[in-house]
Design a protein around this motif. Structure first.
Motif, PDB file in Angstrom:
ATOM      1  N   GLY A  95      -1.263 -43.529  85.522  1.00 53.97           N
ATOM      2  CA  GLY A  95      -0.831 -43.692  86.899  1.00 53.97           C
ATOM      3  C   GLY A  95       0.493 -42.998  87.166  1.00 53.97           C
ATOM      4  N   ARG A  96       0.970 -43.124  88.417  1.00 53.21           N
ATOM      5  CA  ARG A  96       2.214 -42.466  88.794  1.00 53.21           C
ATOM      6  C   ARG A  96       3.410 -43.017  88.030  1.00 53.21           C
ATOM      7  NH1 ARG A  96       2.263 -39.280  93.325  1.00 53.21           N
ATOM      8  NH2 ARG A  96       0.335 -39.182  94.534  1.00 53.21           N
ATOM      9  N   VAL A  97       3.436 -44.319  87.850  1.00 57.59           N
ATOM     10  CA  VAL A  97       4.573 -44.924  87.144  1.00 57.59           C
ATOM     11  C   VAL A  97       4.596 -44.460  85.697  1.00 57.59           C
ATOM     12  CG1 VAL A  97       5.651 -47.092  86.441  1.00 57.59           C
ATOM     13  CG2 VAL A  97       4.564 -46.907  88.698  1.00 57.59           C
ATOM     14  N   ARG A  98       3.420 -44.442  85.074  1.00 54.64           N
ATOM     15  CA  ARG A  98       3.358 -44.004  83.678  1.00 54.64           C
ATOM     16  C   ARG A  98       3.705 -42.518  83.557  1.00 54.64           C
ATOM     17  NH1 ARG A  98       1.030 -46.360  79.185  1.00 54.64           N
ATOM     18  NH2 ARG A  98       2.026 -45.399  77.371  1.00 54.64           N
ATOM     19  N   GLN A  99       3.297 -41.703  84.508  1.00 53.72           N
ATOM     20  CA  GLN A  99       3.655 -40.293  84.490  1.00 53.72           C
ATOM     21  C   GLN A  99       5.173 -40.108  84.639  1.00 53.72           C
ATOM     22  OE1 GLN A  99       1.394 -38.009  87.371  1.00 53.72           O
ATOM     23  NE2 GLN A  99      -0.443 -39.245  87.013  1.00 53.72           N
ATOM     24  N   PHE A 100       5.764 -40.962  85.473  1.00 54.29           N
ATOM     25  CA  PHE A 100       7.205 -40.842  85.699  1.00 54.29           C
ATOM     26  C   PHE A 100       7.990 -41.121  84.421  1.00 54.29           C
ATOM     27  CE2 PHE A 100      11.250 -42.873  86.878  1.00 54.29           C
ATOM     28  CZ  PHE A 100      11.837 -41.847  87.598  1.00 54.29           C
ATOM     29  N   PHE A 101       7.642 -42.182  83.714  1.00 55.21           N
ATOM     30  CA  PHE A 101       8.405 -42.558  82.520  1.00 55.21           C
ATOM     31  C   PHE A 101       8.002 -41.761  81.283  1.00 55.21           C
ATOM     32  CE2 PHE A 101       9.039 -46.399  85.102  1.00 55.21           C
ATOM     33  CZ  PHE A 101      10.400 -46.557  84.965  1.00 55.21           C
ATOM     34  N   SER A 102       6.787 -41.213  81.248  1.00 58.05           N
ATOM     35  CA  SER A 102       6.330 -40.493  80.062  1.00 58.05           C
ATOM     36  C   SER A 102       6.468 -38.981  80.170  1.00 58.05           C
ATOM     37  CB  SER A 102       4.866 -40.841  79.769  1.00 58.05           C
ATOM     38  OG  SER A 102       4.727 -42.223  79.506  1.00 58.05           O
ATOM     39  N   THR A 155       8.185 -37.217  83.447  1.00 56.45           N
ATOM     40  CA  THR A 155       9.319 -36.783  84.274  1.00 56.45           C
ATOM     41  C   THR A 155      10.651 -37.070  83.608  1.00 56.45           C
ATOM     42  OG1 THR A 155       7.970 -37.214  86.240  1.00 56.45           O
ATOM     43  CG2 THR A 155      10.353 -36.966  86.546  1.00 56.45           C
ATOM     44  N   VAL A 156      10.864 -38.316  83.215  1.00 57.97           N
ATOM     45  CA  VAL A 156      12.163 -38.691  82.643  1.00 57.97           C
ATOM     46  C   VAL A 156      12.469 -37.925  81.355  1.00 57.97           C
ATOM     47  CG1 VAL A 156      13.503 -40.602  81.693  1.00 57.97           C
ATOM     48  CG2 VAL A 156      12.133 -40.944  83.759  1.00 57.97           C
ATOM     49  N   PRO A 157      11.535 -37.801  80.408  1.00 59.70           N
ATOM     50  CA  PRO A 157      11.873 -36.994  79.211  1.00 59.70           C
ATOM     51  C   PRO A 157      12.184 -35.537  79.516  1.00 59.70           C
ATOM     52  CG  PRO A 157       9.969 -38.387  78.778  1.00 59.70           C
ATOM     53  CD  PRO A 157      10.229 -38.468  80.242  1.00 59.70           C
ATOM     54  N   MET A 158      11.507 -34.947  80.504  1.00 58.98           N
ATOM     55  CA  MET A 158      11.761 -33.550  80.822  1.00 58.98           C
ATOM     56  C   MET A 158      13.074 -33.351  81.580  1.00 58.98           C
ATOM     57  SD  MET A 158       9.298 -31.767  79.531  1.00 58.98           S
ATOM     58  CE  MET A 158       9.321 -30.215  80.401  1.00 58.98           C
ATOM     59  N   LEU A 159      13.643 -34.422  82.088  1.00 58.30           N
ATOM     60  CA  LEU A 159      14.910 -34.336  82.804  1.00 58.30           C
ATOM     61  C   LEU A 159      16.113 -34.538  81.889  1.00 58.30           C
ATOM     62  CD1 LEU A 159      14.165 -36.326  86.092  1.00 58.30           C
ATOM     63  CD2 LEU A 159      14.258 -33.852  85.798  1.00 58.30           C
ATOM     64  N   ARG A 160      15.939 -34.485  80.599  1.00 59.72           N
ATOM     65  CA  ARG A 160      17.026 -34.779  79.675  1.00 59.72           C
ATOM     66  C   ARG A 160      18.262 -33.909  79.921  1.00 59.72           C
ATOM     67  NH1 ARG A 160      16.509 -33.328  73.387  1.00 59.72           N
ATOM     68  NH2 ARG A 160      16.099 -31.346  74.425  1.00 59.72           N
ATOM     69  N   PRO A 161      18.173 -32.576  79.984  1.00 57.05           N
ATOM     70  CA  PRO A 161      19.401 -31.800  80.215  1.00 57.05           C
ATOM     71  C   PRO A 161      20.061 -32.112  81.554  1.00 57.05           C
ATOM     72  CG  PRO A 161      17.600 -30.392  79.451  1.00 57.05           C
ATOM     73  CD  PRO A 161      16.994 -31.697  79.836  1.00 57.05           C
ATOM     74  N   THR A 162      19.245 -32.336  82.590  1.00 60.67           N
ATOM     75  CA  THR A 162      19.805 -32.626  83.904  1.00 60.67           C
ATOM     76  C   THR A 162      20.484 -33.991  83.926  1.00 60.67           C
ATOM     77  OG1 THR A 162      17.990 -31.339  84.849  1.00 60.67           O
ATOM     78  CG2 THR A 162      19.279 -32.675  86.361  1.00 60.67           C
ATOM     79  N   ALA A 218      10.679 -27.808  88.284  1.00 57.90           N
ATOM     80  CA  ALA A 218      10.524 -26.861  87.179  1.00 57.90           C
ATOM     81  C   ALA A 218       9.619 -27.401  86.077  1.00 57.90           C
ATOM     82  CB  ALA A 218      11.889 -26.512  86.589  1.00 57.90           C
ATOM     83  N   ILE A 219       9.205 -28.655  86.163  1.00 55.98           N
ATOM     84  CA  ILE A 219       8.306 -29.227  85.156  1.00 55.98           C
ATOM     85  C   ILE A 219       6.906 -28.649  85.360  1.00 55.98           C
ATOM     86  CG2 ILE A 219       7.301 -31.369  84.262  1.00 55.98           C
ATOM     87  CD1 ILE A 219       9.776 -32.832  85.235  1.00 55.98           C
ATOM     88  N   PRO A 220       6.240 -28.175  84.313  1.00 50.66           N
ATOM     89  CA  PRO A 220       4.880 -27.628  84.471  1.00 50.66           C
ATOM     90  C   PRO A 220       3.918 -28.660  85.038  1.00 50.66           C
ATOM     91  CG  PRO A 220       5.794 -27.032  82.328  1.00 50.66           C
ATOM     92  CD  PRO A 220       6.736 -28.030  82.925  1.00 50.66           C
ATOM     93  N   ARG A 221       3.178 -28.273  86.042  1.00 52.95           N
ATOM     94  CA  ARG A 221       2.266 -29.204  86.703  1.00 52.95           C
ATOM     95  C   ARG A 221       1.036 -29.519  85.860  1.00 52.95           C
ATOM     96  NH1 ARG A 221       5.243 -31.953  90.076  1.00 52.95           N
ATOM     97  NH2 ARG A 221       6.810 -30.546  90.933  1.00 52.95           N
ATOM     98  N   ASP A 222       0.734 -28.667  84.891  1.00 55.01           N
ATOM     99  CA  ASP A 222      -0.450 -28.965  84.076  1.00 55.01           C
ATOM    100  C   ASP A 222      -0.237 -30.217  83.224  1.00 55.01           C
ATOM    101  OD1 ASP A 222       1.495 -27.854  82.540  1.00 55.01           O
ATOM    102  OD2 ASP A 222       0.205 -26.417  81.505  1.00 55.01           O
ATOM    103  N   LEU A 223       1.019 -30.583  82.969  1.00 58.43           N
ATOM    104  CA  LEU A 223       1.274 -31.831  82.246  1.00 58.43           C
ATOM    105  C   LEU A 223       0.832 -33.033  83.066  1.00 58.43           C
ATOM    106  CD1 LEU A 223       4.837 -31.052  80.822  1.00 58.43           C
ATOM    107  CD2 LEU A 223       2.654 -30.891  79.626  1.00 58.43           C
ATOM    108  N   TYR A 224       1.098 -33.011  84.354  1.00 56.39           N
ATOM    109  CA  TYR A 224       0.659 -34.104  85.217  1.00 56.39           C
ATOM    110  C   TYR A 224      -0.860 -34.109  85.374  1.00 56.39           C
ATOM    111  CZ  TYR A 224       5.588 -34.572  86.478  1.00 56.39           C
ATOM    112  OH  TYR A 224       6.953 -34.756  86.448  1.00 56.39           O
TER     113      TYR A 224
END
Length: 334
Positions: free
Chosen positions: A222-229, A231-238, A207-213
């Motif tokens: 990179g992928r690691v930086r995208q994950f922590f900057s 993915t993880v913040p957008m997963l806060r409610p989950t 459900a995260i908008p792909r335009d952010l990536y």
């Protein structure tokens, strides 16, 4: 000499119109708009009141009485059952074991689920196969999982000790040592629930908008930086939801430790007996005291509420520090 025009006759004020009465069909339409949402969700709350709130209230009533399995309801004892339970050494042992197994299972489980969900969210071949594969352990009955893992972690002929012996490591007494038994039981819990939580995280990631990536890739992240900057913040409610549900389930664990050996009593010294197992022992064991068992149930309920509120506050505070993703570059500049 000016001639004054004759005054115009004043118009009489119109009579007030009588309010129009609504027909039955119109009133029914308004009631449908206002009441239908509550009617749609009412079955859940009705069932919850019957199967949840009523047993909870009735357990509170039983906990303040000298209630026996055979003799039935006895005298009113107030908080005596609670005081007696708290002073028992086995209750403190069960409480220690419950928190130990809960921490060894819930924390690695959530972390592994996020990582697995991130891998499943990538462009893999046969993605549906891998996504369904991680859910297979959840489908297996907990009794079957416990029986299989109890054989894997057997003290004499277990597969784990056989592998350790081949590596030159001494055999571990999985059913005798406290920490070893907790690790073995936690592995069962992680095996069953990690894939289930991974699919929940995967649904949130999609459900995260792909335009952010895409913007992050243009900035050189990179992928690691995208994950922590991102993915993880957008997963806060989950993350908050998973942590709370893992807390509730981890503190109520019963099937896995119950089936870890053939006796189902939590070990010879109760080294892996949980609070729910102690509750079962009080109610259906030698004492057959429903009053004390109900007191343990209410103590566990209050502990779960307190721990759940603490987890909710901590995860919300941590995640609110990075509630919105920020475009980053490989060098860390925005």
């Amino acid at each position: 000499m000016s001639v004054l025009a004759p005054p115009k006759p004043s118009r009489a004020a119109p009579a007030p119109r009588e309010p129009r009465r609504l027909g039955f069909s119109q009133r029914a339409g308004r009631w449908d708009v206002k009441l239908s949402p509550y009617l749609y969700i009412s079955p859940f709350f009705v069932l919850f009141a019957v199967t949840g709130l009523f047993p909870l209230a009735y357990t509170a009533y039983v906990s303040v009485h000298d209630w026996n399995l055979i003799g039935g309801q006895g005298d009113f004892v107030g908080m005596a059952n609670f005081a007696d339970v708290v002073q028992q050494p086995r209750f403190m042992t069960a409480l220690r074991n419950t928190f130990s197994i809960f921490l060894l299972s819930s924390v690695p489980q959530v972390l592994a689920a996020i990582v697995i969900a991130a891998v499943l969210d990538a462009n893999l071949r046969a993605r549906t196969f891998w996504r369904m594969g991680v859910l297979l352990p959840y489908v297996v009955a907990p009794v079957a999982v416990s029986l299989i893992f109890s054989k894997l972690f057997a003290d004499e002929s277990g597969l784990i000790n056989a592998v350790l012996g081949g590596l030159g490591i001494d055999a571990i007494r999985w059913h005798a040592d406290v920490l070893a038994s907790h690790v073995a039981i936690s592995s069962m819990v992680n095996f069953r629930w990690t894939g289930y939580n991974a699919l929940i995280f995967l649904a949130a990631m999609q459900a995260i908008p792909r335009d952010l990536y895409e913007a992050a890739v243009l900035d050189g992240a990179g992928r690691v930086r995208q994950f922590f900057s991102i993915t993880v913040p957008m997963l806060r409610p989950t993350i908050i939801f998973i942590v709370i549900t893992a807390t509730i389930g981890g503190l109520q664990i019963f099937d896995e430790p119950r089936m870890f050996d053939q006796l189902g009593q939590g070990g010879s010294d109760r080294q892996w007996m949980t609070v729910t197992m102690y509750l079962y022992e009080l109610g259906w064991g030698s004492q057959k005291s429903f009053g004390k068992a109900a007191a343990v149930a209410w103590i566990l309920f209050l502990i779960i509420v307190v721990i759940g509120l603490i987890n909710f506050a901590i995860t919300r505070r941590i995640s609110s520090a990075s509630s919105a993703p920020k475009p980053v570059t490989s060098g860390g500049k925005r």
